[in-house]
Design a protein around this motif. Sequence first.
Motif, PDB file in Angstrom:
ATOM      1  N   ASN A 186     -36.673 -49.707  94.448  1.00  0.00           N
ATOM      2  CA  ASN A 186     -36.537 -50.897  93.605  1.00  0.00           C
ATOM      3  C   ASN A 186     -36.046 -52.112  94.397  1.00  0.00           C
ATOM      4  OD1 ASN A 186     -37.090 -50.458  90.551  1.00  0.00           O
ATOM      5  ND2 ASN A 186     -36.227 -48.535  91.290  1.00  0.00           N
ATOM      6  N   HIS A 187     -35.159 -51.886  95.362  1.00  0.00           N
ATOM      7  CA  HIS A 187     -34.655 -53.016  96.157  1.00  0.00           C
ATOM      8  C   HIS A 187     -35.761 -53.566  97.056  1.00  0.00           C
ATOM      9  CE1 HIS A 187     -30.808 -54.901  97.928  1.00  0.00           C
ATOM     10  NE2 HIS A 187     -31.856 -55.641  98.263  1.00  0.00           N
ATOM     11  N   THR A 188     -36.521 -52.671  97.683  1.00  0.00           N
ATOM     12  CA  THR A 188     -37.620 -53.147  98.528  1.00  0.00           C
ATOM     13  C   THR A 188     -38.673 -53.857  97.672  1.00  0.00           C
ATOM     14  OG1 THR A 188     -37.234 -51.306 100.046  1.00  0.00           O
ATOM     15  CG2 THR A 188     -39.325 -52.469 100.264  1.00  0.00           C
ATOM     16  N   GLY A 189     -38.950 -53.324  96.482  1.00  0.00           N
ATOM     17  CA  GLY A 189     -39.904 -53.975  95.571  1.00  0.00           C
ATOM     18  C   GLY A 189     -39.459 -55.382  95.232  1.00  0.00           C
ATOM     19  N   GLU A 190     -38.156 -55.548  95.032  1.00  0.00           N
ATOM     20  CA  GLU A 190     -37.609 -56.895  94.740  1.00  0.00           C
ATOM     21  C   GLU A 190     -37.844 -57.826  95.927  1.00  0.00           C
ATOM     22  OE1 GLU A 190     -35.027 -60.062  95.358  1.00  0.00           O
ATOM     23  OE2 GLU A 190     -34.441 -58.180  96.283  1.00  0.00           O
ATOM     24  N   HIS A 191     -37.606 -57.338  97.163  1.00  0.00           N
ATOM     25  CA  HIS A 191     -37.857 -58.175  98.347  1.00  0.00           C
ATOM     26  C   HIS A 191     -39.317 -58.609  98.401  1.00  0.00           C
ATOM     27  CE1 HIS A 191     -34.317 -57.728 101.316  1.00  0.00           C
ATOM     28  NE2 HIS A 191     -33.885 -57.380 100.121  1.00  0.00           N
ATOM     29  N   ILE A 192     -40.222 -57.676  98.120  1.00  0.00           N
ATOM     30  CA  ILE A 192     -41.652 -57.987  98.225  1.00  0.00           C
ATOM     31  C   ILE A 192     -42.041 -59.061  97.205  1.00  0.00           C
ATOM     32  CG2 ILE A 192     -44.009 -57.072  97.999  1.00  0.00           C
ATOM     33  CD1 ILE A 192     -42.865 -54.317  98.941  1.00  0.00           C
ATOM     34  N   LEU A 193     -41.642 -58.858  95.937  1.00  0.00           N
ATOM     35  CA  LEU A 193     -42.030 -59.819  94.893  1.00  0.00           C
ATOM     36  C   LEU A 193     -41.371 -61.185  95.131  1.00  0.00           C
ATOM     37  CD1 LEU A 193     -43.574 -60.370  92.265  1.00  0.00           C
ATOM     38  CD2 LEU A 193     -41.540 -59.653  91.009  1.00  0.00           C
ATOM     39  N   THR A 194     -40.059 -61.176  95.423  1.00  0.00           N
ATOM     40  CA  THR A 194     -39.391 -62.457  95.693  1.00  0.00           C
ATOM     41  C   THR A 194     -40.028 -63.128  96.903  1.00  0.00           C
ATOM     42  OG1 THR A 194     -37.327 -61.513  94.856  1.00  0.00           O
ATOM     43  CG2 THR A 194     -37.156 -63.588  96.008  1.00  0.00           C
ATOM     44  N   GLY A 195     -40.424 -62.322  97.895  1.00  0.00           N
ATOM     45  CA  GLY A 195     -41.064 -62.857  99.097  1.00  0.00           C
ATOM     46  C   GLY A 195     -42.381 -63.556  98.782  1.00  0.00           C
ATOM     47  N   THR A 196     -43.222 -62.923  97.966  1.00  0.00           N
ATOM     48  CA  THR A 196     -44.522 -63.548  97.651  1.00  0.00           C
ATOM     49  C   THR A 196     -44.304 -64.828  96.832  1.00  0.00           C
ATOM     50  OG1 THR A 196     -44.884 -62.223  95.663  1.00  0.00           O
ATOM     51  CG2 THR A 196     -45.792 -61.354  97.698  1.00  0.00           C
ATOM     52  N   VAL A 197     -43.333 -64.792  95.893  1.00  0.00           N
ATOM     53  CA  VAL A 197     -43.031 -66.003  95.111  1.00  0.00           C
ATOM     54  C   VAL A 197     -42.506 -67.102  96.040  1.00  0.00           C
ATOM     55  CG1 VAL A 197     -41.527 -66.987  93.317  1.00  0.00           C
ATOM     56  CG2 VAL A 197     -42.592 -64.752  92.945  1.00  0.00           C
ATOM     57  N   HIS A 198     -41.630 -66.721  96.959  1.00  0.00           N
ATOM     58  CA  HIS A 198     -41.062 -67.687  97.903  1.00  0.00           C
ATOM     59  C   HIS A 198     -42.166 -68.310  98.766  1.00  0.00           C
ATOM     60  CE1 HIS A 198     -37.900 -69.469 100.391  1.00  0.00           C
ATOM     61  NE2 HIS A 198     -38.651 -69.158 101.433  1.00  0.00           N
ATOM     62  N   ASN A 199     -43.083 -67.476  99.217  1.00  0.00           N
ATOM     63  CA  ASN A 199     -44.176 -67.984 100.057  1.00  0.00           C
ATOM     64  C   ASN A 199     -45.054 -68.978  99.303  1.00  0.00           C
ATOM     65  OD1 ASN A 199     -43.224 -66.349 102.060  1.00  0.00           O
ATOM     66  ND2 ASN A 199     -44.751 -64.725 101.756  1.00  0.00           N
ATOM     67  N   ASP A 200     -45.299 -68.711  97.996  1.00  0.00           N
ATOM     68  CA  ASP A 200     -46.201 -69.569  97.224  1.00  0.00           C
ATOM     69  C   ASP A 200     -45.507 -70.779  96.606  1.00  0.00           C
ATOM     70  OD1 ASP A 200     -48.323 -68.011  97.844  1.00  0.00           O
ATOM     71  OD2 ASP A 200     -48.421 -66.951  95.921  1.00  0.00           O
ATOM     72  N   TYR A 201     -44.232 -70.615  96.208  1.00  0.00           N
ATOM     73  CA  TYR A 201     -43.562 -71.697  95.457  1.00  0.00           C
ATOM     74  C   TYR A 201     -42.278 -72.206  96.118  1.00  0.00           C
ATOM     75  CZ  TYR A 201     -46.693 -70.204  91.715  1.00  0.00           C
ATOM     76  OH  TYR A 201     -47.806 -69.891  90.986  1.00  0.00           O
ATOM     77  N   GLY A 202     -41.783 -71.500  97.122  1.00  0.00           N
ATOM     78  CA  GLY A 202     -40.547 -71.916  97.791  1.00  0.00           C
ATOM     79  C   GLY A 202     -39.283 -71.580  97.012  1.00  0.00           C
ATOM     80  N   TYR A 203     -39.418 -70.813  95.924  1.00  0.00           N
ATOM     81  CA  TYR A 203     -38.234 -70.470  95.119  1.00  0.00           C
ATOM     82  C   TYR A 203     -37.414 -69.374  95.801  1.00  0.00           C
ATOM     83  CZ  TYR A 203     -40.860 -72.694  91.282  1.00  0.00           C
ATOM     84  OH  TYR A 203     -41.569 -73.548  90.497  1.00  0.00           O
ATOM     85  N   ASN A 204     -36.118 -69.312  95.392  1.00  0.00           N
ATOM     86  CA  ASN A 204     -35.243 -68.251  95.898  1.00  0.00           C
ATOM     87  C   ASN A 204     -34.732 -67.388  94.756  1.00  0.00           C
ATOM     88  OD1 ASN A 204     -34.865 -68.569  98.862  1.00  0.00           O
ATOM     89  ND2 ASN A 204     -34.392 -70.662  98.206  1.00  0.00           N
ATOM     90  N   ASN A 205     -34.392 -66.143  95.076  1.00  0.00           N
ATOM     91  CA  ASN A 205     -33.723 -65.273  94.116  1.00  0.00           C
ATOM     92  C   ASN A 205     -32.232 -65.565  94.226  1.00  0.00           C
ATOM     93  OD1 ASN A 205     -32.642 -63.253  92.582  1.00  0.00           O
ATOM     94  ND2 ASN A 205     -33.492 -61.553  93.769  1.00  0.00           N
ATOM     95  N   VAL A 206     -31.678 -66.237  93.181  1.00  0.00           N
ATOM     96  CA  VAL A 206     -30.281 -66.646  93.258  1.00  0.00           C
ATOM     97  C   VAL A 206     -29.343 -65.699  92.495  1.00  0.00           C
ATOM     98  CG1 VAL A 206     -30.751 -69.075  93.744  1.00  0.00           C
ATOM     99  CG2 VAL A 206     -30.707 -68.297  91.369  1.00  0.00           C
ATOM    100  N   GLY A 207     -29.888 -64.615  91.925  1.00  0.00           N
ATOM    101  CA  GLY A 207     -29.039 -63.634  91.237  1.00  0.00           C
ATOM    102  C   GLY A 207     -29.798 -62.337  91.116  1.00  0.00           C
ATOM    103  N   PHE A 208     -29.367 -61.337  91.871  1.00  0.00           N
ATOM    104  CA  PHE A 208     -30.078 -60.064  91.903  1.00  0.00           C
ATOM    105  C   PHE A 208     -29.178 -58.988  91.325  1.00  0.00           C
ATOM    106  CE2 PHE A 208     -30.726 -56.203  94.680  1.00  0.00           C
ATOM    107  CZ  PHE A 208     -31.850 -55.753  94.031  1.00  0.00           C
ATOM    108  N   HIS A 209     -29.750 -58.131  90.474  1.00  0.00           N
ATOM    109  CA  HIS A 209     -28.946 -57.056  89.911  1.00  0.00           C
ATOM    110  C   HIS A 209     -29.760 -55.767  89.865  1.00  0.00           C
ATOM    111  CE1 HIS A 209     -25.586 -55.378  87.756  1.00  0.00           C
ATOM    112  NE2 HIS A 209     -26.451 -54.799  86.957  1.00  0.00           N
ATOM    113  N   LEU A 210     -29.227 -54.754  90.538  1.00  0.00           N
ATOM    114  CA  LEU A 210     -29.912 -53.460  90.580  1.00  0.00           C
ATOM    115  C   LEU A 210     -29.018 -52.427  89.909  1.00  0.00           C
ATOM    116  CD1 LEU A 210     -31.460 -51.929  93.861  1.00  0.00           C
ATOM    117  CD2 LEU A 210     -31.203 -50.758  91.705  1.00  0.00           C
ATOM    118  N   SER A 211     -29.232 -52.252  88.607  1.00  0.00           N
ATOM    119  CA  SER A 211     -28.463 -51.221  87.904  1.00  0.00           C
ATOM    120  C   SER A 211     -29.247 -49.910  88.002  1.00  0.00           C
ATOM    121  CB  SER A 211     -28.268 -51.620  86.448  1.00  0.00           C
ATOM    122  OG  SER A 211     -29.530 -51.695  85.824  1.00  0.00           O
ATOM    123  N   ASP A 212     -28.629 -48.818  87.541  1.00  0.00           N
ATOM    124  CA  ASP A 212     -29.298 -47.524  87.677  1.00  0.00           C
ATOM    125  C   ASP A 212     -30.173 -47.176  86.501  1.00  0.00           C
ATOM    126  OD1 ASP A 212     -28.576 -46.881  90.219  1.00  0.00           O
ATOM    127  OD2 ASP A 212     -26.626 -46.134  89.586  1.00  0.00           O
TER     128      ASP A 212
END
Length: 432
Positions: free
Chosen positions: A136-162
């Motif tokens: 799930n953490h790697t999946g978050e990096h991938i999705l945030t990465g593609t959004v960042h590449n296309d729109y320049g946005y950042n993930n400013v609050g990440f939460h990985l509950s179980d």
Amino acid sequence: MNKIYENDSYIKECDTVITDVQTTDDGTYISLRDSIFFPKEGGQYADTGCVTLGAYEFEILDGQIENHSSDSVVDITNNNANHSSSLPDGIWYRIDFSGSYKKQNAKLPALSDILVTNSEIRCFLDYDKRYDRMQNHTGEHILTGTVHNDYGYNNVGFHLSDDGLVTLDLDGPLTYEQIMEEEAKANSVVYSNLSIKASYPSKEELKDIEYRSKIEIEGQVRLITIGDDDNPVDICACCAPHVARTGEVGIIKVISIVNWKGGVRIGILCGRRALEYINHRQDIIMGLTGLMTTNEDNLLSRVRGQMEEIKELKAKLSGALESDIVSRIEKGDSDIERTHLVFTDADFPAAPMKNIYNVLKSRYPGYVGIFAGSDTEGYRYLAGSKDIDSKSLIPILNKIGAKGGGSSDMIQGRVNASKSDIERLFTGIKHA
Ligand SMILES: [Zn+2]
């Protein structure tokens, strides 16, 4: 401490030595020479697992970083309730006898008698839980990465509950269609089965590297690079364990989207957790198709059709109920003649209640009313008069605890009283 979890996220067991033991109000804490247990950090909870020392068996309940000289450790898991600031700087693991060991041994020694500095122990990671978090953490990096590449946005609050969704807060707006497009791109990165590597560049080298989460961090920065070094899909500063190749993420599925502080909060599920979610949804759909005796493709139109049918039936029923009561009034039903009141069931619809009220009002002088409900649940009512201001009935009804209001033509509200109390009140008024 040698952070094994940083260098190899697949190591499930290790032998090591306790380097310190601290007892606080929260429990007993140990620090280790080498550790496979990731502590609570950067939006992710601490690893759990088990430790053996001779015949004793312990449980790692939590792990935390103490750094009193710096405020730079930002714990966005909001899980600081048990945070013990009395511990010295370092990485600490809260430990107790394991549940099964406690059960077998009624009389247990004090933890501090067994867990002492330099004790040799064997550590076992709760790997299923860890691997789920890695996916799930790697999946978050991938999705945030593609959004960042296309729109320049950042993930400013990440939460990985179980249990439940992994959430990421993006600092710019995205439409549903744009997010679905990014989901497809992120899954293409999964299919490409790219490598994921951790690196530890020097401060000098970092200046020339473009990466996400570029904030001033004291000490060594750890970069997670997805894809080839010369053409990476994403580079992000991150302390957590990741899978070695993107293919291990399995699937990245966006489950929820809500507007959040000018940006968007996306809830995702990856890997096995996404599979469990899909299985659960499938159970629901299979149950529904069974109930509606149709297939998945026709399910929505079948449900819509049934809702329309229910609406029509309700309208018919309410018409039938209305004409039944109206004919009782017209035939001179003795109860209605005596009280000028109609009592009906709690689920009686609002529209025919109004029509019946008007029929009562035109037929009888003085106060009339219709009450829908029962003695145990109370009644909804419409009441009033054609020749007296209907509002004058409000203080009278208040005597039996009624609540409501209205106009000179009609008042309405609720009352928790018995049918006989209501009848007595109305017949009493007429005879007064
Ligand atoms: Zn991360």
